[in-house]
Write an enzyme that holds these catalytic residues in place. Structure first.
Site, PDB file in Angstrom:
ATOM      1  N   LYS A 155       0.827  -1.217   0.000  1.00 28.34           N
ATOM      2  CA  LYS A 155       0.000   0.000   0.000  1.00 28.34           C
ATOM      3  C   LYS A 155       0.860   1.265   0.000  1.00 28.34           C
ATOM      4  O   LYS A 155       0.651   2.176  -0.788  1.00 28.34           O
ATOM      5  CB  LYS A 155      -0.930   0.030   1.228  1.00 28.34           C
ATOM      6  CG  LYS A 155      -1.823  -1.191   1.372  1.00 28.34           C
ATOM      7  CD  LYS A 155      -2.694  -1.116   2.614  1.00 28.34           C
ATOM      8  CE  LYS A 155      -1.910  -1.076   3.926  1.00 28.34           C
ATOM      9  NZ  LYS A 155      -1.190  -2.326   4.261  1.00 28.34           N
TER      10      LYS A 155
ATOM     11  N   ARG B  43      -9.514   0.615   9.068  1.00 25.31           N
ATOM     12  CA  ARG B  43      -9.108  -0.762   9.357  1.00 25.31           C
ATOM     13  C   ARG B  43     -10.198  -1.527  10.104  1.00 25.31           C
ATOM     14  O   ARG B  43     -10.003  -2.698  10.411  1.00 25.31           O
ATOM     15  CB  ARG B  43      -7.854  -0.743  10.231  1.00 25.31           C
ATOM     16  CG  ARG B  43      -6.553  -1.021   9.484  1.00 25.31           C
ATOM     17  CD  ARG B  43      -5.448  -0.845  10.507  1.00 25.31           C
ATOM     18  NE  ARG B  43      -4.237  -1.549  10.257  1.00 25.31           N
ATOM     19  CZ  ARG B  43      -3.183  -1.032   9.625  1.00 25.31           C
ATOM     20  NH1 ARG B  43      -3.236   0.151   9.093  1.00 25.31           N
ATOM     21  NH2 ARG B  43      -2.075  -1.736   9.521  1.00 25.31           N
TER      22      ARG B  43
ATOM     23  N   ARG C  80      11.580  -5.391   4.987  1.00 23.37           N
ATOM     24  CA  ARG C  80      11.307  -3.977   4.682  1.00 23.37           C
ATOM     25  C   ARG C  80      12.226  -3.022   5.447  1.00 23.37           C
ATOM     26  O   ARG C  80      12.501  -3.206   6.620  1.00 23.37           O
ATOM     27  CB  ARG C  80       9.846  -3.674   5.064  1.00 23.37           C
ATOM     28  CG  ARG C  80       9.526  -2.185   5.162  1.00 23.37           C
ATOM     29  CD  ARG C  80       8.061  -1.908   5.146  1.00 23.37           C
ATOM     30  NE  ARG C  80       7.320  -2.464   6.259  1.00 23.37           N
ATOM     31  CZ  ARG C  80       5.988  -2.505   6.308  1.00 23.37           C
ATOM     32  NH1 ARG C  80       5.270  -2.039   5.299  1.00 23.37           N
ATOM     33  NH2 ARG C  80       5.387  -3.019   7.347  1.00 23.37           N
TER      34      ARG C  80
ATOM     35  N   ARG D 145      11.352  -0.897  11.166  1.00 21.84           N
ATOM     36  CA  ARG D 145      10.325  -0.691  12.182  1.00 21.84           C
ATOM     37  C   ARG D 145      10.403  -1.753  13.268  1.00 21.84           C
ATOM     38  O   ARG D 145      10.647  -2.926  12.975  1.00 21.84           O
ATOM     39  CB  ARG D 145       8.942  -0.735  11.533  1.00 21.84           C
ATOM     40  CG  ARG D 145       8.569   0.567  10.871  1.00 21.84           C
ATOM     41  CD  ARG D 145       7.401   0.438   9.947  1.00 21.84           C
ATOM     42  NE  ARG D 145       6.269  -0.299  10.522  1.00 21.84           N
ATOM     43  CZ  ARG D 145       5.146  -0.528   9.859  1.00 21.84           C
ATOM     44  NH1 ARG D 145       5.001  -0.083   8.621  1.00 21.84           N
ATOM     45  NH2 ARG D 145       4.166  -1.189  10.426  1.00 21.84           N
TER      46      ARG D 145
ATOM     47  N   ARG E 269      -0.420  -9.147  13.335  1.00 24.60           N
ATOM     48  CA  ARG E 269      -1.028  -8.106  12.499  1.00 24.60           C
ATOM     49  C   ARG E 269      -1.863  -8.729  11.382  1.00 24.60           C
ATOM     50  O   ARG E 269      -2.891  -8.187  10.996  1.00 24.60           O
ATOM     51  CB  ARG E 269       0.071  -7.195  11.924  1.00 24.60           C
ATOM     52  CG  ARG E 269       0.582  -6.215  12.995  1.00 24.60           C
ATOM     53  CD  ARG E 269       1.988  -5.738  12.754  1.00 24.60           C
ATOM     54  NE  ARG E 269       2.146  -5.069  11.486  1.00 24.60           N
ATOM     55  CZ  ARG E 269       3.325  -4.862  10.904  1.00 24.60           C
ATOM     56  NH1 ARG E 269       4.439  -5.286  11.486  1.00 24.60           N
ATOM     57  NH2 ARG E 269       3.391  -4.236   9.767  1.00 24.60           N
TER      58      ARG E 269
HETATM   59  P1  ADP Z   1       2.298  -1.821   3.231  1.00 26.54           P
HETATM   60  O1  ADP Z   1       2.337  -0.321   3.183  1.00 26.54           O
HETATM   61  O2  ADP Z   1       1.072  -2.382   2.570  1.00 26.54           O
HETATM   62  O3  ADP Z   1       2.474  -2.366   4.613  1.00 26.54           O
HETATM   63  P2  ADP Z   1       4.855  -1.654   1.792  1.00 26.54           P
HETATM   64  O4  ADP Z   1       4.495  -0.794   0.627  1.00 26.54           O
HETATM   65  O5  ADP Z   1       5.630  -1.033   2.891  1.00 26.54           O
HETATM   66  O6  ADP Z   1       3.530  -2.374   2.371  1.00 26.54           O
HETATM   67  O7  ADP Z   1       5.639  -2.919   1.226  1.00 26.54           O
HETATM   68  C1  ADP Z   1       6.209  -3.896   2.107  1.00 26.54           C
HETATM   69  C2  ADP Z   1       7.586  -4.327   1.609  1.00 26.54           C
HETATM   70  O8  ADP Z   1       7.436  -5.109   0.414  1.00 26.54           O
HETATM   71  C3  ADP Z   1       8.514  -3.182   1.242  1.00 26.54           C
HETATM   72  O9  ADP Z   1       9.820  -3.529   1.656  1.00 26.54           O
HETATM   73  C4  ADP Z   1       8.425  -3.082  -0.281  1.00 26.54           C
HETATM   74  O10 ADP Z   1       9.677  -2.681  -0.840  1.00 26.54           O
HETATM   75  C5  ADP Z   1       8.081  -4.495  -0.700  1.00 26.54           C
HETATM   76  N1  ADP Z   1       7.101  -4.545  -1.801  1.00 26.54           N
HETATM   77  C6  ADP Z   1       6.052  -3.708  -2.007  1.00 26.54           C
HETATM   78  N2  ADP Z   1       5.347  -4.076  -3.109  1.00 26.54           N
HETATM   79  C7  ADP Z   1       5.963  -5.189  -3.600  1.00 26.54           C
HETATM   80  C8  ADP Z   1       5.707  -6.042  -4.739  1.00 26.54           C
HETATM   81  N3  ADP Z   1       4.667  -5.830  -5.577  1.00 26.54           N
HETATM   82  N4  ADP Z   1       6.543  -7.080  -4.936  1.00 26.54           N
HETATM   83  C9  ADP Z   1       7.598  -7.304  -4.094  1.00 26.54           C
HETATM   84  N5  ADP Z   1       7.879  -6.547  -3.020  1.00 26.54           N
HETATM   85  C10 ADP Z   1       7.084  -5.493  -2.766  1.00 26.54           C
HETATM   86  P1  ADP Z   2       1.230  -2.152   7.932  1.00 30.58           P
HETATM   87  O1  ADP Z   2       0.656  -1.618   6.662  1.00 30.58           O
HETATM   88  O2  ADP Z   2       2.567  -2.775   7.751  1.00 30.58           O
HETATM   89  O3  ADP Z   2       0.275  -3.022   8.684  1.00 30.58           O
HETATM   90  P2  ADP Z   2       0.877   0.427   9.289  1.00 30.58           P
HETATM   91  O4  ADP Z   2       2.005   1.374   9.260  1.00 30.58           O
HETATM   92  O5  ADP Z   2      -0.313   0.724   8.462  1.00 30.58           O
HETATM   93  O6  ADP Z   2       1.513  -0.994   8.959  1.00 30.58           O
HETATM   94  O7  ADP Z   2       0.375   0.250  10.795  1.00 30.58           O
HETATM   95  C1  ADP Z   2       1.258  -0.032  11.843  1.00 30.58           C
HETATM   96  C2  ADP Z   2       0.485  -0.177  13.138  1.00 30.58           C
HETATM   97  O8  ADP Z   2      -0.157   1.085  13.459  1.00 30.58           O
HETATM   98  C3  ADP Z   2      -0.664  -1.186  13.115  1.00 30.58           C
HETATM   99  O9  ADP Z   2      -0.241  -2.493  13.408  1.00 30.58           O
HETATM  100  C4  ADP Z   2      -1.586  -0.616  14.209  1.00 30.58           C
HETATM  101  O10 ADP Z   2      -1.106  -0.902  15.512  1.00 30.58           O
HETATM  102  C5  ADP Z   2      -1.447   0.883  14.000  1.00 30.58           C
HETATM  103  N1  ADP Z   2      -2.450   1.427  13.058  1.00 30.58           N
HETATM  104  C6  ADP Z   2      -2.197   2.025  11.854  1.00 30.58           C
HETATM  105  N2  ADP Z   2      -3.346   2.410  11.257  1.00 30.58           N
HETATM  106  C7  ADP Z   2      -4.359   2.038  12.102  1.00 30.58           C
HETATM  107  C8  ADP Z   2      -5.768   2.126  12.045  1.00 30.58           C
HETATM  108  N3  ADP Z   2      -6.403   2.683  10.983  1.00 30.58           N
HETATM  109  N4  ADP Z   2      -6.483   1.634  13.093  1.00 30.58           N
HETATM  110  C9  ADP Z   2      -5.873   1.077  14.160  1.00 30.58           C
HETATM  111  N5  ADP Z   2      -4.551   0.946  14.267  1.00 30.58           N
HETATM  112  C10 ADP Z   2      -3.778   1.414  13.250  1.00 30.58           C
END
Ligand code: ADP
Ligand code: ADP
Ligand code: ZN
Length: 215
Positions: A13, A88, A127, A161, A172
């Site tokens: 995302k 979420r 990541r 992170r 998660r």
């Molecule tokens: P999210 O915001 O949904 O948690 P991220 O955009 O941070 O996910 O992506 C998670 C990890 O996977 C990052 O290290 C990113 O570089 C990698 N990544 C993102 N999209 C892809 C993809 N389509 N294929 C392989 N790796 C990806």
């Molecule tokens: P990822 O896409 O890798 O799950 P985020 O950066 O979106 O990670 O979220 C990290 C953490 O922040 C989540 O595990 C949760 O604890 C908190 N968080 C983020 N967005 C929300 C939300 N909309 N509602 C509740 N908790 C959230």
């Protein structure tokens, strides 16, 4: 255009939101980033959120709804936003509908970035981001062109992170399936939902997203 990117932790995302931002001039609103900033600043919200985030659970609806409501009053959001990691829960989605309504705005699209669970542990544990500009990388999937040097800003310091470890990711993922997946039928029912195969490579996912948004 106001867009929600819906998907599991590590689904891509944030990666896609940044690429769309560059292309369409929309603003990325990541509640995860906002909460991490609150934790780093030691604010009241940050103190409440820290332990919950480290445990891989969801912060209360009240906190994140308040953050988003306030953030949407910033004029930089007027040309469109990409919600990344929000809503979420169904309660958050309902609150977002009300908030947008009150501000005379609306949701245009919800895109599910669908990725099978077995890919996600590696995505999340591999990541890291540039400490200076926030550009996202991955140990094997998305390395900087030059080892140890950020492509975007030349920075040489990187961050991982605290919650990006295998144990927390599993928690998660459970939270995603139990609390966030019910948003899919919620938005399907409103006729807003589209699905994209997020297991494809990064550029291909962006290409499909752009095609879908142009429609
Ligand atoms: P999210 O915001 O949904 O948690 P991220 O955009 O941070 O996910 O992506 C998670 C990890 O996977 C990052 O290290 C990113 O570089 C990698 N990544 C993102 N999209 C892809 C993809 N389509 N294929 C392989 N790796 C990806
Ligand atoms: P990822 O896409 O890798 O799950 P985020 O950066 O979106 O990670 O979220 C990290 C953490 O922040 C989540 O595990 C949760 O604890 C908190 N968080 C983020 N967005 C929300 C939300 N909309 N509602 C509740 N908790 C959230
Ligand atoms: Zn950088």
């Amino acid at each position: 255009m106001n867009l929600i990117l819906l998907g599991p932790p590590g689904g891509g995302k944030g990666t896609q939101a940044k690429r769309l931002m560059d292309k369409f001039g929309m603003v990325q609103l990541s509640t995860g980033d906002m909460l991490r900033a609150a934790v780093a600043s030691g604010s009241e919200v940050g103190l409440k959120a820290k332990a919950v985030m480290e445990a891989g659970q969801l912060v209360t609806d009240e906190i994140v709804i308040g953050i988003i409501d306030q953030r949407l009053d910033n004029p930089d959001t007027k040309n469109g936003v990409i919600f990344d990691g929000f809503p979420r829960t169904v309660a958050q989605a309902q609150a977002l509908d009300k908030i947008l309504d009150a501000k005379g705005r609306k949701l245009d699209r919800v895109v599910e970035v669908r990725v099978p669970d077995q890919l996600l542990i590696d995505r999340v544990t591999g990541r890291y981001t540039c400490a200076k500009c926030g550009a996202g990388y991955h140990d094997t999937n998305q390395k900087p062109k030059k080892d140890g040097v950020c492509d975007s800003c030349g920075g040489t310091e990187f961050l991982r992170r605290a919650d990006d470890n295998a144990e927390t990711v599993t928690k998660r993922l459970s939270a995603y399936h139990e609390q966030t997946a019910p948003l899919l039928p919620y938005y399907e029912g409103k006729g807003l939902l589209k699905v994209i195969d997020g297991a494809q490579d990064i550029a291909k996912v962006t290409e499909e997203l752009i095609a879908l948004l142009g429609k």
